[in-house]
Enzyme design. Structure first.
Site, mmCIF file in Angstrom:
data_model
loop_
_atom_site.group_PDB
_atom_site.id
_atom_site.type_symbol
_atom_site.label_atom_id
_atom_site.label_comp_id
_atom_site.label_asym_id
_atom_site.label_seq_id
_atom_site.Cartn_x
_atom_site.Cartn_y
_atom_site.Cartn_z
ATOM 1 N N TYR A 27 0.814 -1.059 0.154
ATOM 2 C CA TYR A 27 -0.036 -0.097 0.071
ATOM 3 C C TYR A 27 0.813 1.157 0.192
ATOM 4 O O TYR A 27 1.306 1.688 1.115
ATOM 5 C CB TYR A 27 -0.887 0.106 1.201
ATOM 6 C CG TYR A 27 -1.893 -1.108 1.080
ATOM 7 C CD1 TYR A 27 -2.214 -2.097 0.154
ATOM 8 C CD2 TYR A 27 -2.686 -1.571 2.300
ATOM 9 C CE1 TYR A 27 -3.086 -3.080 0.141
ATOM 10 C CE2 TYR A 27 -3.447 -2.392 2.626
ATOM 11 C CZ TYR A 27 -3.762 -3.161 1.319
ATOM 12 O OH TYR A 27 -4.626 -4.328 1.368
ATOM 13 N N PRO A 64 -16.272 -5.045 2.624
ATOM 14 C CA PRO A 64 -17.292 -5.325 3.030
ATOM 15 C C PRO A 64 -18.648 -4.300 2.485
ATOM 16 O O PRO A 64 -19.717 -4.878 2.338
ATOM 17 C CB PRO A 64 -17.357 -5.146 4.408
ATOM 18 C CG PRO A 64 -16.136 -4.388 4.778
ATOM 19 C CD PRO A 64 -15.385 -4.653 3.641
ATOM 20 N N ALA A 90 -18.316 -3.454 -0.511
ATOM 21 C CA ALA A 90 -18.309 -3.616 -2.146
ATOM 22 C C ALA A 90 -17.776 -2.395 -2.780
ATOM 23 O O ALA A 90 -18.302 -1.672 -3.805
ATOM 24 C CB ALA A 90 -19.756 -4.193 -2.748
ATOM 25 N N LEU A 105 -22.062 -0.294 -1.663
ATOM 26 C CA LEU A 105 -22.969 -0.529 -0.581
ATOM 27 C C LEU A 105 -22.906 0.479 0.441
ATOM 28 O O LEU A 105 -23.696 0.397 1.656
ATOM 29 C CB LEU A 105 -22.766 -1.854 0.046
ATOM 30 C CG LEU A 105 -23.095 -3.043 -0.819
ATOM 31 C CD1 LEU A 105 -22.494 -4.429 -0.197
ATOM 32 C CD2 LEU A 105 -24.623 -3.229 -0.976
ATOM 33 N N GLY A 145 -24.582 3.181 0.112
ATOM 34 C CA GLY A 145 -25.684 3.907 -0.117
ATOM 35 C C GLY A 145 -25.608 5.490 -0.744
ATOM 36 O O GLY A 145 -26.664 5.951 -0.939
ATOM 37 N N LYS A 146 -24.447 5.879 -0.937
ATOM 38 C CA LYS A 146 -24.315 7.185 -1.571
ATOM 39 C C LYS A 146 -24.666 7.173 -3.095
ATOM 40 O O LYS A 146 -24.985 8.294 -3.828
ATOM 41 C CB LYS A 146 -22.768 7.515 -1.494
ATOM 42 C CG LYS A 146 -22.381 7.733 -0.421
ATOM 43 C CD LYS A 146 -20.877 8.033 -0.284
ATOM 44 C CE LYS A 146 -20.077 8.136 1.177
ATOM 45 N NZ LYS A 146 -18.765 8.340 1.167
#
Length: 305
Positions: A57, A208, A210, A214, A216-217
């Protein structure tokens, strides 16, 4: 916060961890030490004790930012998981390095970057089965465990249906599996999770949310800009995912509940899953992630769906 034992190790990890790929700068955002300190301080305040990072990273950049933080805090308050097998060679570019000698060099570089004498969970990082099946590699790693540089070994599988590496875990001394798992990608439920449960392996669920789908934005039709990592995804698959997310929002997420919170808690219901390691860009996201622990019960964990 809630805590679970990571498989047959003696590590008690928070059910929500902190994923730190973003600290390497590939998410289109560079982090200062002050920003990393604020994120990890907030995680500590929320009861989170697990940090997941990797040698690639950035060129040990994420590890260095974490290490600077740890050097000014109580080291044994944290469970630090990092990985091996790659050399960062540019944004989303890696060189594969799997020889025992090279892995030993990476381990020492990670210890130096993290400013620590030991790594709690040292994970084989998305390598091929050929790279995994090197007996001399695992012999070397076992010697590092005995020397106290590593507390436990783990495997971060590249394909979330890699049964070969999962099944071989107990034989090579790997105590945990890290795998992509979320409401949009349930593949591990078929073969990997049953094997983990049979061997009493800890499971770290990565991605988790995705890749944020997921969260919701995003509504169907959203177009991601070139600086966004999701711009690299297949456009047709992105369209399908956003439509699926909208359907899940309507039919599965309780009214008034934040979708990201729901998505993290959803992963933690599966009896194989020990912890989730979502990424975060600021302290507010850390707190939002931590809220998912409120919706996790051990009854659900044992008696899943």
């Amino acid at each position: 916060m809630k805590y679970r034992k990571l498989g047959k190790t003696n590590l008690k990890v928070s059910v929500i961890g902190v994923g730190t790929w973003q600290f390497g700068g590939e998410w289109g955002m560079d982090f200062t030490q002050k920003e990393v300190d604020a994120i990890l301080d907030r995680a500590y305040e929320e009861g989170i004790n697990l940090i997941d990072t990797a040698e690639c990273y950035g060129d040990h950049l994420s590890e260095s930012l974490i290490g600077d933080y740890l050097s000014r805090r109580t080291r044994d308050s944290w469970i630090v998981a990092t990985k091996f097998g790659h050399l960062f060679s540019g944004r989303f570019e890696r060189e594969q390095l799997w020889s025992p000698q090279e892995v030993l060099r990476q381990l020492d570089a990670s210890l130096k970057a993290l400013k620590t004498d030991y790594i709690d969970l040292y994970q084989f990082h998305s390598g091929t089965d050929e790279a995994f099946d090197q007996d001399d590699l695992w012999t070397l790693l076992d010697k590092q465990v005995q020397a106290g540089k590593i507390r436990h070994l783990g495997t971060s599988i590249g394909s979330n249906d890699n049964l070969h590496q999962t099944e071989a875990s107990s034989r090579v001394g790997s105590a945990a599996i890290q795998v992509v798992y979320n409401r949009l990608d349930r593949k591990p439920e078929e073969r990997v999770f049953p094997s983990c449960m049979a061997q009493d392996l800890g499971v770290l669920a990565r991605v988790p949310l995705a890749s944020g789908y997921l969260s919701g934005k995003y509504k169907p039709g959203t177009v991601f800009g070139e600086t966004d990592v999701r711009h690299r995804h297949n456009q047709e698959e992105t369209r399908e995912k956003l439509e699926m997310v909208e359907e899940i929002r309507k039919t599965e997420v309780p009214e008034g509940m934040d979708m990201a919170t729901w998505a993290l808690a959803w992963c933690l219901k599966h009896p194989a899953v020990t912890t989730v390691i979502p990424g975060c860009k600021n302290p507010e996201q850390v707190s939002k992630n931590a809220q998912a622990a409120e919706f996790v019960t051990e009854e659900h964990h044992q008696d899943w769906r």
